[in-house]
Scaffold this motif. Structure first.
Motif, PDB file in Angstrom:
ATOM      1  N   ASP A  69       5.083 -40.102  28.751  1.00 51.83           N
ATOM      2  CA  ASP A  69       6.223 -39.390  28.167  1.00 51.83           C
ATOM      3  C   ASP A  69       5.729 -38.220  27.312  1.00 51.83           C
ATOM      4  O   ASP A  69       4.559 -38.115  26.948  1.00 51.83           O
ATOM      5  CB  ASP A  69       7.091 -40.341  27.333  1.00 51.83           C
ATOM      6  CG  ASP A  69       6.310 -41.002  26.213  1.00 51.83           C
ATOM      7  OD1 ASP A  69       5.900 -40.285  25.278  1.00 51.83           O
ATOM      8  OD2 ASP A  69       6.090 -42.228  26.286  1.00 51.83           O
ATOM      9  N   ARG A  70       6.670 -37.313  26.986  1.00 51.96           N
ATOM     10  CA  ARG A  70       6.327 -36.104  26.260  1.00 51.96           C
ATOM     11  C   ARG A  70       5.754 -36.404  24.878  1.00 51.96           C
ATOM     12  O   ARG A  70       4.829 -35.730  24.419  1.00 51.96           O
ATOM     13  CB  ARG A  70       7.556 -35.205  26.138  1.00 51.96           C
ATOM     14  CG  ARG A  70       7.290 -33.883  25.415  1.00 51.96           C
ATOM     15  CD  ARG A  70       8.473 -32.963  25.515  1.00 51.96           C
ATOM     16  NE  ARG A  70       8.715 -32.585  26.894  1.00 51.96           N
ATOM     17  CZ  ARG A  70       8.088 -31.579  27.519  1.00 51.96           C
ATOM     18  NH1 ARG A  70       7.167 -30.884  26.867  1.00 51.96           N
ATOM     19  NH2 ARG A  70       8.355 -31.287  28.763  1.00 51.96           N
ATOM     20  N   VAL A  74       2.163 -35.010  23.630  1.00 52.79           N
ATOM     21  CA  VAL A  74       1.997 -34.186  22.429  1.00 52.79           C
ATOM     22  C   VAL A  74       1.017 -34.834  21.463  1.00 52.79           C
ATOM     23  O   VAL A  74       0.152 -34.177  20.869  1.00 52.79           O
ATOM     24  CB  VAL A  74       3.360 -33.959  21.741  1.00 52.79           C
ATOM     25  CG1 VAL A  74       3.164 -33.284  20.375  1.00 52.79           C
ATOM     26  CG2 VAL A  74       4.263 -33.122  22.626  1.00 52.79           C
TER      27      VAL A  74
END
Length: 359
Positions: A69-70, A74
């Motif tokens: 997932d993002r 990140v």
């Protein structure tokens, strides 16, 4: 009054903190994420320099992952960037990397001993050593090896060097090696690697030489600074003893007579600026009075007209110079040319071998 449904009574859970998300990943997973991210962003990621085991581990890890997932992406990228920013100094990996970093800063004897103790494999790709080797060192190896090994070597060299190497082999050997290249389509990468290791080992077993330049270059450098009469006498003697070596020495010699043939006309102003004006006038005057008048004219014709006119006037005022003084001044001009060539400020025109043989 209606009762709330079970779904309405479920309190939504907040997504885990970014740091906690990244903390659950192993370093292998993080490495796979970074590599995948860089590739997606169009970066050129060269992994071929990594050891085979690490390349395999990275490939297997990337193959086992499906979705990130993002928030996790990140977090991993931020952690990677923080590690890069906090990195103050890196050291070369292993003895091979250290020897590369210290090349030219430690003695050849020490470097050779460390190479032998570390082993050939410590130097990375053995074919890099083979490709960088002097062709004079490769020829005896090719002659001693089997035709199949020579064909593999020829295939791994750059085309111009392969052609040059082939031209140095005896005709029959060159024909057999050329035909053997057509039989290399089934050679495995493992076999090519083993052949490279064997060739690199032979190159590393060659003894270190005491002199960086060959004998012809050393003699040529000495004769550059000797009087022309002595130089001609030595070359005549070399012709009688070894014509091939004498030809090599002649190609290594650079005297005032070679200036017009080997100095690019656009580089003449650089040469004249490098020489003291009084020395330059003496050299031009001495050359103009003898067999080197064409060289003096070459220099005068390729500088500014104002400077050339001034030099011509001063040459007339100087009058006749002693042959010894003129020759010493011409030697200083030659030394200036050689200094500029050695520093890379000018590039000398290489002599044609056929023209050299006729001199």
């Amino acid at each position: 009054m209606s009762q709330p449904t079970p779904l309405a009574r479920i309190t939504p859970q907040a997504p885990p903190p970014l740091a906690a998300t990244a903390a659950r990943l192993t370093r292998k997973q993080k490495a796979a994420i970074i590599v995948r991210f860089l590739i997606n962003e169009g970066a050129e990621v060269s992994l071929s320099d990594l050891p085979d085991t690490l390349q395999g581990t990275l490939t297997t890890q990337m193959g086992s992952m499906r979705y990130v997932d993002r928030a996790t992406l990140v977090s991993v990228v931020d952690e990677f960037a923080a590690e890069l920013e906090g990195m103050g100094l890196t050291f070369p990996h292993g003895v091979a990397g250290a020897l590369t970093a210290l090349d030219g800063r430690i003695s050849p004897q020490t470097a050779a001993r460390l190479r032998k103790e570390a082993g050939v494999r410590q130097f990375g790709d053995p074919w890099e050593q083979v490709r960088a080797a002097d062709l004079d060192d490769l020829v005896p190896i090719v002659l001693a090896e089997s035709t199949e090994v020579a064909a593999v070597m020829l295939s791994k060299l750059d085309v111009p060097r392969a052609a040059d190497l082939l031209s140095r082999l005896p005709g029959e050997k060159a024909r057999r090696v050329t035909f053997a290249v057509s039989q290399t389509s089934a050679v495995t990468p493992g076999a090519v690697d083993r052949i490279g290791l064997s060739l690199a080992a032979q190159l590393n077993d060659m003894p270190e030489t005491a002199f960086a330049d060959g004998p012809a270059n050393r003699i040529g450098a000495i004769l550059n600074s000797t009087p022309s009469a002595l130089r001609d006498d030595v070359l005549t003697g070399l012709d009688a003893e070894d014509q091939k070596f004498a030809a090599q020495v002649r190609r290594a010699i650079f005297t005032f007579a070679h200036v017009s043939a080997r100095v690019n006309p656009i580089d003449v102003p650089k040469v004249t600026r490098e020489v003291d004006r009084a020395v330059l006038i003496t050299a031009l005057t001495g050359a103009s009075a003898g067999d080197l008048a064409d060289v003096a004219e070459f220099l005068l014709d390729n500088m500014s007209r104002r400077m050339a006119d001034g030099l011509r006037e001063e040459m007339q005022e100087l009058g006749r110079v002693k042959p010894k003084d003129g020759e010493e001044a011409m030697t200083q001009v030659v030394n200036a040319v050689r200094r500029l060539a050695a520093s890379g400020e000018i590039t000398l025109i290489q002599p044609d071998e056929d023209e050299d043989a006729d001199e």
